[in-house]
Design an enzyme around this catalytic site. Structure first.
Site, PDB file in Angstrom:
ATOM      1  CG  ASP A  44      -2.001   1.020   1.190  1.00  0.00           C
ATOM      2  OD1 ASP A  44      -1.679   2.217   1.004  1.00  0.00           O
ATOM      3  OD2 ASP A  44      -3.177   0.649   1.323  1.00  0.00           O
ATOM      4  NE  ARG A  46      -3.901   3.991   1.650  1.00  0.00           N
ATOM      5  CZ  ARG A  46      -5.130   3.510   1.823  1.00  0.00           C
ATOM      6  NH1 ARG A  46      -6.125   4.334   2.098  1.00  0.00           N
ATOM      7  NH2 ARG A  46      -5.359   2.216   1.722  1.00  0.00           N
ATOM      8  CG  HIS A  98      -2.228  -0.886   6.162  1.00  0.00           C
ATOM      9  ND1 HIS A  98      -3.244  -0.225   5.528  1.00  0.00           N
ATOM     10  CD2 HIS A  98      -1.776  -1.793   5.258  1.00  0.00           C
ATOM     11  CE1 HIS A  98      -3.387  -0.689   4.296  1.00  0.00           C
ATOM     12  NE2 HIS A  98      -2.507  -1.639   4.107  1.00  0.00           N
ATOM     13  CB  CYS A 101      -5.068  -3.957   4.805  1.00  0.00           C
ATOM     14  SG  CYS A 101      -4.029  -4.793   3.583  1.00  0.00           S
TER      15      CYS A 101
HETATM   16 CO    CO Z   1      -2.627  -3.166   2.738  1.00  0.00          CO
END
Ligand code: CO
Length: 212
Positions: A44, A46, A98, A101
């Protein structure tokens, strides 16, 4: 200026400012890397490893895939763990999941996304292993958060079940495996307190006897 050209410009600026702050920075890195940490995280965009924990280039060895999954037949992930543990001799491996997700969310549903469905099967296995506990949570968001957490726990266990990590412990190497979870909404990492630092803490079925 095209978007891609902007990246080169940003890179030049970053290299210049980094060198200005520490003229020997790149020379030192060219010599060797001696990271103490292996970060296994989600792809990801982020959740960038170095930035979140304020580490510089050279300080963290990184493996990222969708939903931070550690699969015992994934040669890519195993190679990263092996190199990190046996050659770089990292002292800590952190599996960092996280909340929010997308991979975990997709695995909790029935929609098909193509090839990746096969990868997400590993997370469906996590769901199956904890089905009763997960389905006891009525709130959708809370259930999603729990699955993100349980996925981290399972992947921590998977790291500990590798012969690489077990051999390191057997040889007296200092190595801890941690499970962390990151909040997209506040930028904070939570330690899930599932750290393992010795073979005795690995459940017996997964504890291997010798070198392999
Ligand atoms: Co993720």
């Amino acid at each position: 200026m095209t978007v891609i050209k902007q990246l080169f410009k940003k890179n030049e600026e970053w290299a210049a400012s980094t060198k200005e702050a520490d003229p020997e920075f790149f020379d030192n890195l060219t010599e060797q890397q001696t990271p103490e940490y292996l970060w296994i995280g989600c792809s990801d965009s982020r959740v960038p490893a170095n930035q979140i924990v304020g580490l510089l280039p050279g300080e963290v060895f990184v493996h990222r895939n969708i939903a931070n999954v550690v699969v015992h037949t994934d040669l890519n992930c195993l190679s990263v763990i092996q190199y990190a543990v046996e050659v770089l001799k990292v002292k800590h491996i952190m599996v960092v999941g996280h909340y929010g997700c997308g991979g975990v969310k997709a695995a909790m549903g029935n929609e098909t996304f193509g090839l990746i469905d096969n990868w997400l099967r590993h997370i469906k296995d996590v769901y199956r292993a904890h089905k009763a506990r997960i389905e006891a949570v009525a709130d959708d968001e809370q259930r999603f958060r729990l699955m993100c957490e349980l996925n981290v726990r399972e992947q921590v266990a998977n790291v500990c079940h590798t012969t690489i990590v077990q051999n390191a412990w057997r040889n007296g190497q200092e190595l801890s495996v941690h499970g962390w979870i990151y909040g997209l909404d506040d930028g904070l990492i939570k330690d899930m307190n599932v750290s393992v630092s010795r073979l005795d803490d690995v459940s017996s079925i997964y504890s291997m006897d010798g070198e392999s």
